[in-house]
Design a protein around this motif. Structure first.
Motif, PDB file in Angstrom:
ATOM      1  N   LEU A   1      27.851  13.844  43.208  1.00 20.15           N
ATOM      2  CA  LEU A   1      27.276  13.624  41.882  1.00 20.15           C
ATOM      3  C   LEU A   1      27.065  14.954  41.170  1.00 20.15           C
ATOM      4  O   LEU A   1      27.373  15.094  39.988  1.00 20.15           O
ATOM      5  CB  LEU A   1      25.959  12.851  41.989  1.00 20.15           C
ATOM      6  CG  LEU A   1      25.227  12.575  40.677  1.00 20.15           C
ATOM      7  CD1 LEU A   1      26.088  11.718  39.745  1.00 20.15           C
ATOM      8  CD2 LEU A   1      23.904  11.900  40.932  1.00 20.15           C
ATOM      9  N   TYR A   2      26.571  15.930  41.882  1.00 21.45           N
ATOM     10  CA  TYR A   2      26.319  17.244  41.284  1.00 21.45           C
ATOM     11  C   TYR A   2      27.634  17.872  40.818  1.00 21.45           C
ATOM     12  O   TYR A   2      27.711  18.430  39.720  1.00 21.45           O
ATOM     13  CB  TYR A   2      25.626  18.151  42.307  1.00 21.45           C
ATOM     14  CG  TYR A   2      25.311  19.513  41.774  1.00 21.45           C
ATOM     15  CD1 TYR A   2      24.354  19.705  40.790  1.00 21.45           C
ATOM     16  CD2 TYR A   2      25.994  20.639  42.251  1.00 21.45           C
ATOM     17  CE1 TYR A   2      24.076  20.965  40.303  1.00 21.45           C
ATOM     18  CE2 TYR A   2      25.725  21.899  41.775  1.00 21.45           C
ATOM     19  CZ  TYR A   2      24.756  22.065  40.790  1.00 21.45           C
ATOM     20  OH  TYR A   2      24.477  23.306  40.315  1.00 21.45           O
ATOM     21  N   GLU A   3      28.651  17.757  41.654  1.00 25.07           N
ATOM     22  CA  GLU A   3      29.959  18.303  41.277  1.00 25.07           C
ATOM     23  C   GLU A   3      30.521  17.566  40.071  1.00 25.07           C
ATOM     24  O   GLU A   3      31.150  18.172  39.194  1.00 25.07           O
ATOM     25  CB  GLU A   3      30.927  18.219  42.462  1.00 25.07           C
ATOM     26  CG  GLU A   3      30.589  19.187  43.569  1.00 25.07           C
ATOM     27  CD  GLU A   3      31.444  18.996  44.812  1.00 25.07           C
ATOM     28  OE1 GLU A   3      32.298  18.069  44.831  1.00 25.07           O
ATOM     29  OE2 GLU A   3      31.245  19.761  45.765  1.00 25.07           O
ATOM     30  N   HIS A   4      30.315  16.264  40.006  1.00 23.61           N
ATOM     31  CA  HIS A   4      30.783  15.475  38.869  1.00 23.61           C
ATOM     32  C   HIS A   4      30.039  15.890  37.600  1.00 23.61           C
ATOM     33  O   HIS A   4      30.653  15.973  36.523  1.00 23.61           O
ATOM     34  CB  HIS A   4      30.612  13.981  39.127  1.00 23.61           C
ATOM     35  CG  HIS A   4      30.982  13.122  37.975  1.00 23.61           C
ATOM     36  ND1 HIS A   4      32.295  12.962  37.556  1.00 23.61           N
ATOM     37  CD2 HIS A   4      30.232  12.373  37.109  1.00 23.61           C
ATOM     38  CE1 HIS A   4      32.322  12.159  36.510  1.00 23.61           C
ATOM     39  NE2 HIS A   4      31.078  11.781  36.218  1.00 23.61           N
ATOM     40  N   LEU A   5      28.739  16.124  37.734  1.00 25.96           N
ATOM     41  CA  LEU A   5      27.954  16.514  36.559  1.00 25.96           C
ATOM     42  C   LEU A   5      28.406  17.880  36.029  1.00 25.96           C
ATOM     43  O   LEU A   5      28.317  18.144  34.830  1.00 25.96           O
ATOM     44  CB  LEU A   5      26.470  16.541  36.893  1.00 25.96           C
ATOM     45  CG  LEU A   5      25.821  15.181  37.125  1.00 25.96           C
ATOM     46  CD1 LEU A   5      24.347  15.362  37.514  1.00 25.96           C
ATOM     47  CD2 LEU A   5      25.910  14.321  35.886  1.00 25.96           C
TER      48      LEU A   5
END
Length: 171
Positions: A153-157
């Motif tokens: 999720l962090y990488e996607h954000l």
């Protein structure tokens, strides 16, 4: 045998306080003069066994007797007859045997129940420990999956600017 010497030799004075010893010596000597050796015997028994009860009882009897004599009353004689043992009847013996047998069987049942209870508790402990181990493993896997998903999720954000505004995320 000199009673004072015998009492001193055994170390009896260390066991009692001095006023009690003086009264005791007076009573012993008075009883010896009267021909009674019960107090002396009780004293020697107390010295040998370390049990003061017979000595105290005999000394109390002696004190009571001396007070009665000082008041002019008669000497009190207390005798305890020996217990006579009677033979048990056949019925009483059978009753005792039956009671012992019942007690033995009840004790065996109790031991069996206790053993079964112990065995079932051991099985329950093993089951709970296995369940606990399995759940700990599952928790560890779920935490790892959570960390993996949070990282994704962090990488996607970081890549998707529109998702940044709608989701506040801190790893």
């Amino acid at each position: 045998m000199d009673v004072k010497l015998r009492i001193t030799q055994v170390g009896f004075y260390k066991m009692l306080d001095n006023s009690y010893i003086c009264d005791l010596e007076d009573n012993i000597l008075m009883k010896m003069a009267n021909g009674s050796t019960n107090l002396v015997d009780a004293t020697l028994l107390a010295l040998e066994t370390g049990d003061m009860a017979p000595l105290i009882k005999e000394e109390l009897k002696c004190t009571i007797q001396s007070r009665r004599l000082a008041k002019g009353q008669q000497e009190m004689k207390v005798e305890f007859p020996e217990e006579t043992k009677h033979e048990l009847t056949e019925e009483e013996q059978d009753k005792i045997v039956k009671r012992r047998e019942q007690n033995r069987l009840a004790a065996q049942r109790f031991r069996d129940r206790k053993k079964n209870n112990s065995t079932s508790l051991c099985k329950k402990i093993q089951e709970l420990e296995a369940d606990n181990t399995q759940k700990s493993y599952e928790i560890r896997n779920l935490r790892a999956e959570k960390a993996k998903l949070q990282t994704m999720l962090y990488e996607h954000l970081l890549v998707c600017p529109s998702a940044k505004q709608s989701i506040k995320f801190e790893p």
